[in-house]
Design a protein around this motif. Sequence first.
Motif, PDB file in Angstrom:
ATOM      1  N   VAL A 529       0.844  -1.198   0.000  1.00 44.75           N
ATOM      2  CA  VAL A 529       0.000   0.000   0.000  1.00 44.75           C
ATOM      3  C   VAL A 529       0.877   1.245   0.000  1.00 44.75           C
ATOM      4  O   VAL A 529       1.631   1.494   0.945  1.00 44.75           O
ATOM      5  CB  VAL A 529      -0.936   0.013   1.223  1.00 44.75           C
ATOM      6  N   GLN A 530       0.788   2.007  -1.068  1.00 51.04           N
ATOM      7  CA  GLN A 530       1.451   3.303  -1.160  1.00 51.04           C
ATOM      8  C   GLN A 530       0.452   4.403  -0.821  1.00 51.04           C
ATOM      9  O   GLN A 530      -0.748   4.174  -0.742  1.00 51.04           O
ATOM     10  CB  GLN A 530       2.011   3.514  -2.573  1.00 51.04           C
ATOM     11  N   PHE A 531       0.983   5.615  -0.646  1.00 51.02           N
ATOM     12  CA  PHE A 531       0.101   6.728  -0.296  1.00 51.02           C
ATOM     13  C   PHE A 531      -0.948   6.966  -1.378  1.00 51.02           C
ATOM     14  O   PHE A 531      -2.128   7.178  -1.077  1.00 51.02           O
ATOM     15  CB  PHE A 531       0.923   8.002  -0.069  1.00 51.02           C
ATOM     16  N   ALA A 532      -0.526   6.926  -2.630  1.00 53.43           N
ATOM     17  CA  ALA A 532      -1.471   7.177  -3.722  1.00 53.43           C
ATOM     18  C   ALA A 532      -2.572   6.129  -3.763  1.00 53.43           C
ATOM     19  O   ALA A 532      -3.712   6.430  -4.151  1.00 53.43           O
ATOM     20  CB  ALA A 532      -0.723   7.214  -5.060  1.00 53.43           C
ATOM     21  N   ASP A 533      -2.265   4.900  -3.337  1.00 54.35           N
ATOM     22  CA  ASP A 533      -3.262   3.833  -3.386  1.00 54.35           C
ATOM     23  C   ASP A 533      -4.374   4.057  -2.374  1.00 54.35           C
ATOM     24  O   ASP A 533      -5.557   4.014  -2.718  1.00 54.35           O
ATOM     25  CB  ASP A 533      -2.589   2.478  -3.153  1.00 54.35           C
ATOM     26  N   PHE A 534      -4.010   4.268  -1.111  1.00 58.06           N
ATOM     27  CA  PHE A 534      -5.079   4.447  -0.127  1.00 58.06           C
ATOM     28  C   PHE A 534      -5.727   5.832  -0.247  1.00 58.06           C
ATOM     29  O   PHE A 534      -6.878   6.020   0.143  1.00 58.06           O
ATOM     30  CB  PHE A 534      -4.588   4.182   1.308  1.00 58.06           C
ATOM     31  N   PHE A 535      -5.014   6.791  -0.825  1.00 56.85           N
ATOM     32  CA  PHE A 535      -5.629   8.092  -1.071  1.00 56.85           C
ATOM     33  C   PHE A 535      -6.709   7.971  -2.140  1.00 56.85           C
ATOM     34  O   PHE A 535      -7.792   8.549  -2.009  1.00 56.85           O
ATOM     35  CB  PHE A 535      -4.555   9.091  -1.506  1.00 56.85           C
ATOM     36  N   LEU A 536      -6.423   7.199  -3.191  1.00 64.66           N
ATOM     37  CA  LEU A 536      -7.424   6.972  -4.238  1.00 64.66           C
ATOM     38  C   LEU A 536      -8.610   6.195  -3.689  1.00 64.66           C
ATOM     39  O   LEU A 536      -9.768   6.480  -4.037  1.00 64.66           O
ATOM     40  CB  LEU A 536      -6.793   6.221  -5.406  1.00 64.66           C
ATOM     41  N   ALA A 537      -8.356   5.215  -2.830  1.00 62.84           N
ATOM     42  CA  ALA A 537      -9.456   4.449  -2.234  1.00 62.84           C
ATOM     43  C   ALA A 537     -10.346   5.349  -1.382  1.00 62.84           C
ATOM     44  O   ALA A 537     -11.574   5.185  -1.363  1.00 62.84           O
ATOM     45  CB  ALA A 537      -8.899   3.304  -1.394  1.00 62.84           C
ATOM     46  N   ASP A 538      -9.751   6.306  -0.692  1.00 61.37           N
ATOM     47  CA  ASP A 538     -10.558   7.269   0.068  1.00 61.37           C
ATOM     48  C   ASP A 538     -11.420   8.115  -0.853  1.00 61.37           C
ATOM     49  O   ASP A 538     -12.558   8.463  -0.511  1.00 61.37           O
ATOM     50  CB  ASP A 538      -9.642   8.168   0.907  1.00 61.37           C
ATOM     51  N   GLN A 539     -10.881   8.471  -2.029  1.00 60.74           N
ATOM     52  CA  GLN A 539     -11.680   9.232  -2.989  1.00 60.74           C
ATOM     53  C   GLN A 539     -12.862   8.400  -3.495  1.00 60.74           C
ATOM     54  O   GLN A 539     -13.959   8.930  -3.715  1.00 60.74           O
ATOM     55  CB  GLN A 539     -10.815   9.678  -4.181  1.00 60.74           C
ATOM     56  N   LEU A 540     -12.647   7.097  -3.656  1.00 66.29           N
ATOM     57  CA  LEU A 540     -13.722   6.232  -4.148  1.00 66.29           C
ATOM     58  C   LEU A 540     -14.862   6.135  -3.145  1.00 66.29           C
ATOM     59  O   LEU A 540     -16.020   5.919  -3.539  1.00 66.29           O
ATOM     60  CB  LEU A 540     -13.171   4.839  -4.460  1.00 66.29           C
TER      61      LEU A 540
END
Length: 766
Positions: A529-540
């Motif tokens: 899990v990178q920052f961009a991955d969980f940040f995108l999941a939060d956007q979803l």
Amino acid sequence: MKFGKEFKQQKVPEWTDAYVDYNGLKRILHKVRQVRQRQRPPTPMRISQQLLLYKPFSGLDVKSSPEETKNDVEDQVIAVETTENGDSREVYNTNFLPSTNEGEESEVTFFEKLDEELNKVNTFYRDKVEEVIEEAASLNKQMNALIALRIKVKQPDIKKCHIQRKVSTDSSSTESSKSHSPNREDTLESRHVGSKFDVEGIDDAYRNRVKPDNNESDPLDVLDRVRINNTLESPMSTIRSVLNDSKDKDLRFKKEELKEAEGQLKVVFVEFYRKLHLLKHYSYVNLLAFSKILKKYEKIALRRAARSYMKTVDDSYIGSSDEVTLLLNRVESTFCKYFANSNHREGMKVLRPKRKREKHRVTFFSGFFSGCSIALLIAIILLIQARKVTTRKEHYMYIDNVFPLYSLYAYIILHMLMYAANIYFWKHCRINYSFIFGFNQGTELSYQDVFLFSMGLAVLTLGTFLVHVHMKVDSVNAVYSKYTELVPLGLLIVFVAIFLCPFNILYKSSRLFLMRSLFHCICAPLYKVQFADFFLADQLTSQVQAMRCLEFYICYYGMRWYTKEEKCHHLDLYNFFYIIMAVVPYWIRFLQCVRRLFEEKDWVHLVNGSRYFLTIVAVVVRTVFELKMKKSWKVLALVSSVAAILFNTYWDIAIDWGLLQRKSNNMFLRNKLAVSHKYVYFVVMVLDVVLRLAWLQLVLKFNIRALKGTVISALFSSLEIFRRGVWMFFRLENEHLNNVGKYRAFKSVPLPFSYYEEDENEKKDE
């Protein structure tokens, strides 16, 4: 541009506190100026005497004559002492020589502050140089293993005794080894990072590194002590690590193995070169800041101090050290030879990519598409009012169907506009968003690019909707009415084609980055899990309604529902997936928290995961109540929703934003703030609470006569996207300030190889 503003722009954002406090020194000089102005105005004779004595400092490269040097000694007002602390590091202390002039206290304070800043930048620079020297030593070992592996893979039948050893004719390597022969460890770390190797000729420096006692050894012997690191960045490596406790694997001497190792080391070299380049720039701008502030001091105080103090600065570690420059040269030569086929131009393109330049056509088309969007929106409103689409009964079914079909694009465009606004404010507040997200240098989008892309999609969507409404309302022949319903499907196909376009157009690198992060989210928890991955999941999680619109697309077209008068909500299968689509984003975040819990062993991820699990329960109960409308479900939906809202609101403000700190210098906020106006933080905290509570409307069902059910759902979905956009800014601000506090300005890139003796030493240390 004044130097103060230029100096601020050239700072590495994460190292801001480590630079010379130029503005602080200027404020002290302002006090000195005020004291000077309060003094009695000098007579014309005194002015001429001062002008004869005062010669402004003009730079470091000015050579002074013997007479000027003698005058400098006679007019000297400071004496800089150099002492050593417990770590054998120099500490500078300036003694302000006695003077009868007024303003002496302010000048003493100025030099005390100047000494403090010099000691600070020296300490920071020395620590960073020591870090890069250790990294250079590690890169030496990695290159040893890579070269040996390359030999073995390209010539698998080669025997160790058949490799000829020849002394390298690389003059830079030879000179470096000779000049530092008394200290072999220093030679390896600072002089020979990435020294040149060859399949046909292995130089002395390589043999000395492999075997420090200078006995001849075979370069392939290193493969007996090397394993491949399991970085757990792919699904297969994650599965293997779960089935087998061994983190590393033995070499198999396959081409795929070599290609993967070369790719990893290439990224390591690029990041290491960037770090060296920023360190060199850090040294340069700080030396320039010392020069500028001392020049200002001489002009204000009319004293000669710059030349003597700058001599001390030049003799200090930050002014005299050349390790970074030497390492830069070695990295360039090594990278160009082994990763660019000795093509210096191509190698430097990778090591030092060009920054993106703002293009005038981006600004032009942004304005053009914005105007077109407004015109199309007005045209749609006028057409609907003129044809009375919302009042005729024969168009009720059409409105109920077409609204979710086109609202999907509205949610996406609104989210993109919020992202564009955030990029603008991130850049204004000097938040290094490109580093936090992990964008490659030169590939990050500016706010103009995102705004242009979103406006282009808006024109496409509004234009299609206008044509669709016109065809539906004015359609006379029933044969064409069936094909009219396919217009939204064609628009969806165009959107997907733009997103998946393989050609190098329409910001391909950014689309690939988004696709990769989205794929990592779907495959959670198999990917690291990178920052961009969980940040995108939060956007979803804020795009639940958009995902439900996709489900409606499948039902509406996949099951040919546009030919019937019934609705998709009458299907149990549709209602089941209606719940699933709302749960998927939160489930992804839950799995990511589980992955980070096992990797980082930090219990905060367990609490965070429980938060998403509670939200899943609330979403399921609330959706079931929305579909069945039973009073028993209403109580459960209300209780679970309130609990999830309170938990999520506290987490947003206290954890994600880092606010509400008890011992903060700023009441109810935190010590460091990127936004200068404190009231902004209180406004967004209240706004976050209000917008979180707005979702209770779906449970309480307030009677809003002017709005229908689908319109209310779209309205609150848009408010949630707006709330997520606000959350986005302050989440990255908090992450940036955490990086600033730890001086973390570079990515942590995993190395491909590990040595057996290093693993044994780590076990002994444990």
